[in-house]
Design an enzyme around this catalytic site. Structure first.
Site, PDB file in Angstrom:
ATOM      1  N   ASP A  65       0.848  -1.193   0.000  1.00 50.27           N
ATOM      2  CA  ASP A  65       0.000   0.000   0.000  1.00 50.27           C
ATOM      3  C   ASP A  65       0.886   1.245   0.000  1.00 50.27           C
ATOM      4  O   ASP A  65       1.633   1.488   0.957  1.00 50.27           O
ATOM      5  CB  ASP A  65      -0.908  -0.017   1.242  1.00 50.27           C
ATOM      6  CG  ASP A  65      -1.830   1.186   1.302  1.00 50.27           C
ATOM      7  OD1 ASP A  65      -2.707   1.299   0.433  1.00 50.27           O
ATOM      8  OD2 ASP A  65      -1.648   2.025   2.203  1.00 50.27           O
ATOM      9  N   THR A  98      -2.537   6.296  -4.321  1.00 47.16           N
ATOM     10  CA  THR A  98      -1.350   7.053  -3.887  1.00 47.16           C
ATOM     11  C   THR A  98      -0.125   6.690  -4.723  1.00 47.16           C
ATOM     12  O   THR A  98       0.659   7.557  -5.083  1.00 47.16           O
ATOM     13  CB  THR A  98      -1.051   6.774  -2.398  1.00 47.16           C
ATOM     14  OG1 THR A  98      -1.094   5.364  -2.181  1.00 47.16           O
ATOM     15  CG2 THR A  98      -2.053   7.437  -1.499  1.00 47.16           C
ATOM     16  N   THR A  99       0.025   5.404  -5.036  1.00 52.44           N
ATOM     17  CA  THR A  99       1.184   4.972  -5.824  1.00 52.44           C
ATOM     18  C   THR A  99       1.146   5.610  -7.209  1.00 52.44           C
ATOM     19  O   THR A  99       2.153   6.122  -7.702  1.00 52.44           O
ATOM     20  CB  THR A  99       1.218   3.440  -5.946  1.00 52.44           C
ATOM     21  OG1 THR A  99       1.175   2.878  -4.631  1.00 52.44           O
ATOM     22  CG2 THR A  99       2.472   2.970  -6.651  1.00 52.44           C
ATOM     23  N   ASP A 394      -9.135   0.763   1.751  1.00 51.62           N
ATOM     24  CA  ASP A 394      -8.991   1.206   0.355  1.00 51.62           C
ATOM     25  C   ASP A 394     -10.261   0.922  -0.431  1.00 51.62           C
ATOM     26  O   ASP A 394     -10.728   1.751  -1.217  1.00 51.62           O
ATOM     27  CB  ASP A 394      -7.806   0.489  -0.318  1.00 51.62           C
ATOM     28  CG  ASP A 394      -6.458   1.103   0.062  1.00 51.62           C
ATOM     29  OD1 ASP A 394      -6.466   2.176   0.695  1.00 51.62           O
ATOM     30  OD2 ASP A 394      -5.417   0.502  -0.265  1.00 51.62           O
TER      31      ASP A 394
END
Length: 557
Positions: A65, A98-99, A394
């Site tokens: 994550d 986010t990645t 998520d």
């Protein structure tokens, strides 16, 4: 910082201050941003790798994550911190992606570095990036498909897409079911559609069993047990008093002493205290409550009296739990027991204390149309439970984002390839050197799809060529199936993401990249020395931050 007038140097900064100017400053920040992007890049997609994070206390977290990885990292370089802020913004606004946002920011910096080497001014690059980002938002809107809260299958597909590639991948079906059920329950109807406050979905974790044993409570789960063993363990048709005041004898406002001269006076004093507490319990009983949830303490005598009356009581509940209980049971939190009336009581079909994994918990369930719910997440080990909680969070975030925006886009790199091609076409209509920056933006967006292919062990060049070819044939939904390496229609395959993830990643990633490349001077004061063995000691440069790091690598990493 010497300057020359007649050869006489003038120093206006302290001698311990480090300074990087011009291209050196830009390169240092760009390299730091790229390192952060490369750190999380390998976690992207369903075949992404995991990271093991060990903190200074030796605690281990294993996850892929992006938000968790970047949050746990100890970073000193200011350029790196600005890229990490992209992840924080993405997490706060959307709760996932986010990645993607960080990798996009890092790739924009990488492209900017090439343009700077070719003599393009940073202001022109920033201007081109901003133009491309604005156009990207338009293209994403055009690409999006409608979704609504009743479309449970599509919402489950959105959740499954967000969870695929996590350690609990085998349990995505059960978790996506829980996520959809919880979001549908707490969603509020508005004129524009629906709003979802994910804070109204509480997640409690307990080791034991498997992730498939996780369940939703149609009401609330409180990590507390009843305050007195004489109280009933189970209350049906519960009427719940929510009290935000101590059920104790009030202390005097000022420091004072009570002088007692004989045992009779002491007994009178104790009797008076007991009478006060009995009045409190009588008022609760008179209001019709058979369950009490108190945010503060409950005196031993009050506990005993409530046990005699068959009232179930919990004390020192969290403030957030009190708010959720009010929404779940329809009750009102009361700050003065004198004001308590039957209208303030919340209602639940069942209140019960149950032992879960060796610890007692209070289940308040069978609420009628609760607007706050709890999910109990189970798992075989601590690491599995923690990862299941992160994964479920998520899933809840992406379901909520889809419901609120009412729009989704295809995943599997399909959106990125389509966006890259459209922005490349747009670059042809842009005049001047900005066109180079717009085209660089298109390349940066495409690199996300390339990373998906690389992480799946596929040849990225072959796959990108195939994807572009399919998109040119008007296959805007064609993306990469990371499991068999084939190009497929992502909407039909159920690989779907909320539009909000993409639009937020584009805006926050672009803003961070343009901010970093416009910096041409870094003036760093001397850092205070950390004590030996203190936090940040490993990898940290003595005296500070910027210089002394090979190739501008951020300290503390």
């Amino acid at each position: 910082m010497p300057d020359g007038q007649g050869g006489q140097p003038i120093f206006i900064l302290s001698e311990d201050t480090e300074r990087q100017k011009g291209r050196d400053a830009q390169e240092s920040n760009i390299r730091a941003g790229k390192i952060i992007g490369d750190t999380v890049r390998s976690t992207l997609g369903p075949k992404g790798m995991d990271k093991m994070l060990v903190d200074s206390m030796g605690d281990v977290v294993i996850t892929n994550d992006g938000a968790t990885i970047l949050n746990e990292m100890d970073v000193e370089h200011p350029g790196a911190e600005m890229v990490i802020e992209v992840a924080e913004t993405q997490e706060e606004e959307v709760g996932d992606g986010t990645t993607t946002a960080v990798v996009l920011a890092a790739d924009l910096l990488d492209e900017a570095s090439d343009l700077l080497d070719r003599g393009i001014h940073s202001s022109i690059i920033a201007s081109g990036y901003s133009m491309a980002a604005a156009k990207a938002q338009e293209f994403l809107e055009q690409m999006a498909e409608e979704i609504n809260i009743e479309d449970e299958n599509m919402l489950r597909e959105v959740a499954t897409t967000a969870m695929t590639g996590k350690k609990v991948e085998a349990n995505v079906e059960a978790l996506s079911e829980l996520g959809v059920e919880a979001v549908k329950q707490v969603a509020e109807q508005t004129e524009e559609g629906h709003t979802v406050d994910t804070d109204n979905i509480g997640i409690e974790t307990r080791e034991g069993g498997s992730v498939d044993d996780s369940s939703m409570v149609n009401g609330l789960l409180i990590d507390k047990d009843r305050v007195h063993p004489g109280m009933p363990k189970r209350i049906e048709e519960a009427k719940i008093a929510l009290i935000n005041t101590a059920m104790e004898v009030k202390e005097t406002e000022t420091d004072s002493e009570i002088s007692v001269s004989d045992p009779e006076q002491l007994q009178q004093f104790l009797d008076h205290e007991e009478e006060e507490l009995r009045e409190m319990v009588d008022k609760i009983k008179k209001a019709g409550a058979n369950t009490v949830v108190c945010q503060k303490g409950i005196d031993d005598i009050a506990q005993h009296l409530m046990a005699q009356e068959g009232i179930f009581a919990v004390r020192r509940a969290k403030s957030s739990d009190m708010e959720k209980l009010a929404r779940a049971t329809g009750g009102t939190v009361v700050t003065n027991i004198d004001d308590l009336s039957s209208d303030d009581l919340g209602k639940a079909g069942l209140v019960e204390e149950r032992k879960v994994a060796g610890e007692e918990m209070t289940f308040i369930e069978e609420c009628e149309n609760p607007k706050a719910v709890s999910i109990l997440v189970r798992g075989g080990t601590e690491h599995i439970v923690d990862e299941a909680e992160r994964t479920l969070q998520d899933a809840i975030n992406v379901i909520a984002a889809s419901v609120e925006s009412g729009k989704v886009v295809p995943g599997g790199g399909a959106s990125e390839i389509e966006l890259s091609m459209k922005i490349s076409e747009y670059a042809d209509s842009v005049g001047g050197k900005e066109a180079l920056a717009v085209r660089a933006f298109a390349d940066a967006v495409e690199s996300i799809a390339r990373s998906l292919a690389e992480n799946a062990g596929l040849d990225p060049i072959d796959r990108i060529v195939e994807l572009r070819s399919k998109h040119e044939e008007n296959g805007a939904h064609q993306g990469l199936d990371a499991y068999d390496g084939k190009v497929k229609d992502m909407m039909k395959e159920g690989v779907i993401e909320p539009l909000l993830i993409k639009t937020q990643a584009v805006s926050s990633g672009t803003e961070a990249a343009t901010m970093i490349i416009r910096v041409d001077d870094v003036i760093a004061a001397e850092q205070e020395e950390m004590p030996a063995g203190g936090a940040g000691a490993p990898g940290g440069a003595p005296g500070g931050a910027l210089g002394g790091m090979p190739s501008g690598m951020p300290g503390g990493m």
